[in-house]
Design a protein around this motif. Structure first.
Motif, PDB file in Angstrom:
ATOM      1  N   LEU A 128       3.270 -26.925 -29.655  1.00 20.93           N
ATOM      2  CA  LEU A 128       3.854 -27.741 -30.709  1.00 20.93           C
ATOM      3  C   LEU A 128       3.707 -29.208 -30.315  1.00 20.93           C
ATOM      4  O   LEU A 128       4.101 -29.600 -29.215  1.00 20.93           O
ATOM      5  CB  LEU A 128       5.339 -27.377 -30.852  1.00 20.93           C
ATOM      6  CG  LEU A 128       6.127 -27.964 -32.013  1.00 20.93           C
ATOM      7  CD1 LEU A 128       5.636 -27.379 -33.333  1.00 20.93           C
ATOM      8  CD2 LEU A 128       7.623 -27.646 -31.829  1.00 20.93           C
ATOM      9  N   GLY A 169      -3.930 -34.354 -37.584  1.00 22.84           N
ATOM     10  CA  GLY A 169      -4.001 -32.922 -37.795  1.00 22.84           C
ATOM     11  C   GLY A 169      -4.263 -32.162 -36.514  1.00 22.84           C
ATOM     12  O   GLY A 169      -4.498 -32.748 -35.457  1.00 22.84           O
ATOM     13  N   VAL A 170      -4.199 -30.840 -36.631  1.00 24.31           N
ATOM     14  CA  VAL A 170      -4.410 -29.955 -35.490  1.00 24.31           C
ATOM     15  C   VAL A 170      -5.517 -28.969 -35.842  1.00 24.31           C
ATOM     16  O   VAL A 170      -5.492 -28.346 -36.912  1.00 24.31           O
ATOM     17  CB  VAL A 170      -3.125 -29.190 -35.126  1.00 24.31           C
ATOM     18  CG1 VAL A 170      -3.363 -28.296 -33.912  1.00 24.31           C
ATOM     19  CG2 VAL A 170      -1.978 -30.162 -34.861  1.00 24.31           C
ATOM     20  N   SER A 174       5.759 -30.539 -36.292  1.00 23.67           N
ATOM     21  CA  SER A 174       5.898 -31.285 -35.044  1.00 23.67           C
ATOM     22  C   SER A 174       7.362 -31.534 -34.744  1.00 23.67           C
ATOM     23  O   SER A 174       8.247 -31.249 -35.551  1.00 23.67           O
ATOM     24  CB  SER A 174       5.147 -32.618 -35.138  1.00 23.67           C
ATOM     25  OG  SER A 174       5.755 -33.450 -36.120  1.00 23.67           O
ATOM     26  N   TYR A 205      -5.539 -25.428 -29.057  1.00 27.26           N
ATOM     27  CA  TYR A 205      -5.509 -26.386 -30.155  1.00 27.26           C
ATOM     28  C   TYR A 205      -6.098 -27.721 -29.699  1.00 27.26           C
ATOM     29  O   TYR A 205      -5.906 -28.152 -28.557  1.00 27.26           O
ATOM     30  CB  TYR A 205      -4.078 -26.632 -30.643  1.00 27.26           C
ATOM     31  CG  TYR A 205      -3.319 -25.391 -31.049  1.00 27.26           C
ATOM     32  CD1 TYR A 205      -3.953 -24.335 -31.704  1.00 27.26           C
ATOM     33  CD2 TYR A 205      -1.956 -25.276 -30.788  1.00 27.26           C
ATOM     34  CE1 TYR A 205      -3.248 -23.199 -32.077  1.00 27.26           C
ATOM     35  CE2 TYR A 205      -1.231 -24.153 -31.163  1.00 27.26           C
ATOM     36  CZ  TYR A 205      -1.889 -23.103 -31.799  1.00 27.26           C
ATOM     37  OH  TYR A 205      -1.189 -21.985 -32.165  1.00 27.26           O
ATOM     38  N   TYR A 264      -5.833 -31.657 -30.723  1.00 30.56           N
ATOM     39  CA  TYR A 264      -4.986 -32.578 -31.468  1.00 30.56           C
ATOM     40  C   TYR A 264      -5.845 -33.768 -31.890  1.00 30.56           C
ATOM     41  O   TYR A 264      -6.342 -34.529 -31.062  1.00 30.56           O
ATOM     42  CB  TYR A 264      -3.781 -32.979 -30.623  1.00 30.56           C
ATOM     43  CG  TYR A 264      -2.943 -31.756 -30.317  1.00 30.56           C
ATOM     44  CD1 TYR A 264      -1.989 -31.325 -31.227  1.00 30.56           C
ATOM     45  CD2 TYR A 264      -3.169 -30.988 -29.183  1.00 30.56           C
ATOM     46  CE1 TYR A 264      -1.249 -30.169 -30.992  1.00 30.56           C
ATOM     47  CE2 TYR A 264      -2.440 -29.833 -28.946  1.00 30.56           C
ATOM     48  CZ  TYR A 264      -1.487 -29.426 -29.855  1.00 30.56           C
ATOM     49  OH  TYR A 264      -0.774 -28.272 -29.643  1.00 30.56           O
ATOM     50  N   PHE A 286       3.781 -20.264 -32.881  1.00 30.50           N
ATOM     51  CA  PHE A 286       2.749 -21.179 -32.382  1.00 30.50           C
ATOM     52  C   PHE A 286       2.630 -21.044 -30.865  1.00 30.50           C
ATOM     53  O   PHE A 286       3.584 -20.714 -30.169  1.00 30.50           O
ATOM     54  CB  PHE A 286       3.106 -22.641 -32.708  1.00 30.50           C
ATOM     55  CG  PHE A 286       3.148 -22.946 -34.183  1.00 30.50           C
ATOM     56  CD1 PHE A 286       2.264 -22.340 -35.051  1.00 30.50           C
ATOM     57  CD2 PHE A 286       4.076 -23.844 -34.679  1.00 30.50           C
ATOM     58  CE1 PHE A 286       2.300 -22.642 -36.417  1.00 30.50           C
ATOM     59  CE2 PHE A 286       4.128 -24.141 -36.024  1.00 30.50           C
ATOM     60  CZ  PHE A 286       3.237 -23.531 -36.900  1.00 30.50           C
ATOM     61  N   VAL A 305      -5.644 -28.782 -39.664  1.00 28.40           N
ATOM     62  CA  VAL A 305      -4.469 -28.503 -40.492  1.00 28.40           C
ATOM     63  C   VAL A 305      -3.655 -29.794 -40.533  1.00 28.40           C
ATOM     64  O   VAL A 305      -3.200 -30.290 -39.493  1.00 28.40           O
ATOM     65  CB  VAL A 305      -3.637 -27.356 -39.903  1.00 28.40           C
ATOM     66  CG1 VAL A 305      -2.346 -27.185 -40.694  1.00 28.40           C
ATOM     67  CG2 VAL A 305      -4.432 -26.071 -39.866  1.00 28.40           C
ATOM     68  N   ARG A 306      -3.501 -30.326 -41.759  1.00 29.79           N
ATOM     69  CA  ARG A 306      -2.837 -31.625 -41.879  1.00 29.79           C
ATOM     70  C   ARG A 306      -1.327 -31.494 -42.066  1.00 29.79           C
ATOM     71  O   ARG A 306      -0.586 -32.422 -41.742  1.00 29.79           O
ATOM     72  CB  ARG A 306      -3.452 -32.417 -43.039  1.00 29.79           C
ATOM     73  CG  ARG A 306      -4.923 -32.776 -42.790  1.00 29.79           C
ATOM     74  CD  ARG A 306      -5.515 -33.581 -43.927  1.00 29.79           C
ATOM     75  NE  ARG A 306      -6.920 -33.861 -43.694  1.00 29.79           N
ATOM     76  CZ  ARG A 306      -7.389 -34.903 -42.997  1.00 29.79           C
ATOM     77  NH1 ARG A 306      -6.529 -35.762 -42.475  1.00 29.79           N
ATOM     78  NH2 ARG A 306      -8.682 -35.076 -42.832  1.00 29.79           N
ATOM     79  N   ASN A 307      -0.897 -30.389 -42.623  1.00 25.53           N
ATOM     80  CA  ASN A 307       0.549 -30.196 -42.799  1.00 25.53           C
ATOM     81  C   ASN A 307       1.129 -29.456 -41.597  1.00 25.53           C
ATOM     82  O   ASN A 307       1.779 -28.430 -41.715  1.00 25.53           O
ATOM     83  CB  ASN A 307       0.839 -29.453 -44.095  1.00 25.53           C
ATOM     84  CG  ASN A 307       0.189 -28.080 -44.142  1.00 25.53           C
ATOM     85  OD1 ASN A 307      -0.800 -27.846 -43.450  1.00 25.53           O
ATOM     86  ND2 ASN A 307       0.740 -27.181 -44.946  1.00 25.53           N
ATOM     87  N   TYR A 308       0.852 -30.002 -40.425  1.00 22.40           N
ATOM     88  CA  TYR A 308       1.306 -29.410 -39.169  1.00 22.40           C
ATOM     89  C   TYR A 308       2.800 -29.602 -38.983  1.00 22.40           C
ATOM     90  O   TYR A 308       3.422 -30.481 -39.599  1.00 22.40           O
ATOM     91  CB  TYR A 308       0.549 -30.036 -37.997  1.00 22.40           C
ATOM     92  CG  TYR A 308       0.667 -31.538 -37.934  1.00 22.40           C
ATOM     93  CD1 TYR A 308       1.768 -32.149 -37.336  1.00 22.40           C
ATOM     94  CD2 TYR A 308      -0.321 -32.351 -38.486  1.00 22.40           C
ATOM     95  CE1 TYR A 308       1.880 -33.523 -37.303  1.00 22.40           C
ATOM     96  CE2 TYR A 308      -0.207 -33.730 -38.459  1.00 22.40           C
ATOM     97  CZ  TYR A 308       0.891 -34.312 -37.867  1.00 22.40           C
ATOM     98  OH  TYR A 308       1.024 -35.671 -37.833  1.00 22.40           O
TER      99      TYR A 308
END
Length: 438
Positions: free
Chosen positions: A391, A342-343, A369, A329, A331, A388, A364-367
């Motif tokens: 995180l 986002g990721v 965390s 990923y 970040y 995942f 992806v903005r609605n990640y």
């Protein structure tokens, strides 16, 4: 070659050339890893006999031995020096320094205990060499009941109980009073996971001896695979400069776990000796409670600003000075900040149309965390529930401070014995991941 077992030689009579007893054998001295030409000899040759007679010990050099067999040790003559025996560098005593000690079976990648030793004569040599290690239960019986008969062994072949000396490694720390040529070069070629498993079974002194023989990167990889408190004990046995060099090569979260288990003064001294960048990364992690998400995260991750194009992002990654450890990923943050927006999955960046695609289009903005002060167990549960591989961990301002990888979560989810059997799927045993900020 015919093999002689050391346990059956102890106490045997030493005869002069006329067959008269002059002493009894107490121990044998061999030269370990002598250099011949440009290479080490595989089988330590006999250097002498430690003899006992009338409450006195003395040394008989190997050159004075005319016959050396299981049932007969005969000298050229009866003239022996009665001066007190003093070992020279490179010499070990089989009874005192090897029997009942731990060695490493390199071929079997295991720690063994020496129950007996096998000696044999090479062609055209009168005096024997140390050629084998017996780790069998029968060897212990042989030592208790030495008159139960001599084992009939005519050659040395590898099996589970009788090992070729060329396949094992001795520890210099087993004979601390002399200087020995023990390089542990073969252990250094093992996979770090195998080295770590060996270290777990050895004493701290032996572990420090092995780690000292490794390069910094291999030593770091091996210690990362170990329980942090045991790794800390091993580092205690190294010089502070060497320990700091190894910690610099470790992942920041692993280094922080180890340093946290050191004495406070020792920990501060090592942090001062480390390079400033690596030391600061470790200090950041040490500030978090070990039971919080911040305490199990790493600040070694890939971070890029969202105003990059995909092609520029890939070029930036390629130009990193050190190889990333975890790059599944990316970040993505606001430019000139650490605020996470986002990721992005690296595979999406690689397989998109890089010349026309912006990094911000792939995230992806609605990640999901965690906060730095969230419970570590809660973070581990989220990783397990959602599947995942990592995180993000944020502070109250929404800035990313680190990531928790799935293998770190496993440390909390799985029992220890099962964890040790699973591969560390996120580690490729290379360097550290840098932050990338624009």
């Amino acid at each position: 070659m015919n093999l002689m077992f050391f346990s059956l030689l102890v106490g045997k009579s030493i005869l002069d050339r006329n067959g008269e007893k002059i002493a009894s054998l107490k121990d044998l001295i061999v030269r370990i890893n002598p250099i011949v030409g440009k290479s080490e000899e595989k089988y330590p040759p006999l250097a002498g006999i430690l003899a006992h007679s009338n409450s006195r010990e003395f040394w008989i050099p190997a050159s004075q031995v005319q016959e050396f067999e299981q049932g007969k040790i005969r000298l050229h003559d009866a003239k022996v020096s009665l001066e007190r025996f003093e070992r020279r560098d490179g010499e070990i005593l089989l009874y005192k320094d090897v029997l009942d000690k731990q060695l490493v079976d390199v071929e079997g990648r295991r720690v063994i205990r020496v129950n007996d030793l096998a000696l044999g004569n090479a062609p055209n040599e009168l005096t024997p060499r140390l050629v084998g290690v017996d780790i069998s239960f029968q060897a212990l019986v042989r030592r208790i009941l030495p008159f139960g008969g001599t084992p009939r062994v005519s050659r040395l072949s590898r099996n589970e109980n009788l090992l070729d000396w060329a396949d094992v490694e001795y520890f210099a720390s087993s004979a601390p009073s002399v200087r020995l040529n023990v390089s542990h070069a073969r252990l250094a070629k093992m996979h770090p996971v195998d080295i770590a498993r060996l270290l777990d079974e050895l004493s701290y002194v032996q572990g420090a001896e092995i780690v000292n023989a490794l390069d910094d990167e291999t030593a770091a990889d091996a210690l990362e695979e170990m329980n942090p408190d045991y790794a800390a004990d091993i580092l205690e046995g190294l010089s502070e400069d060497r320990a700091a060099d190894i910690l610099e090569e470790m992942q920041p979260d692993d280094a922080a776990d180890v340093i946290a288990d050191l004495d406070e003064n020792k920990a501060q001294a090592l942090l001062e000796l480390m390079e400033e960048e690596e030391s600061e990364e470790v200090r950041e992690l040490l500030a978090y409670d070990e039971d919080a998400a911040g305490g199990i995260m790493t600040n070694d991750f890939l971070m890029l600003p969202d105003n990059l194009g995909a092609s520029e992002a890939l070029q930036t990654i390629r130009e990193l000075e050190t190889q990333p450890e975890f790059v599944d990923y990316i970040y993505v943050v606001e430019p000139d900040s650490e605020k996470l927006v986002g990721v992005a999955a690296l595979r999406d960046v690689v397989f998109c149309q890089p010349r026309t695609t912006l990094l911000s289009e792939l995230i992806v903005r609605n990640y999901i965390s965690m906060k730095t002060d969230s419970k570590a167990e809660d973070a581990a549960a989220v990783l397990a529930d959602y599947g995942f591989r990592a995180l993000p961990v944020l502070n109250e301002e929404g800035e990313i401070k680190g990531i928790i990888t799935f293998d770190d979560a496993l440390d909390l989810i799985l029992p220890e014995d099962l964890r040790r059997r699973l591969p560390n799927i996120f580690k490729n045993h290379r360097g550290m991941v840098s932050f990338v900020k624009k």
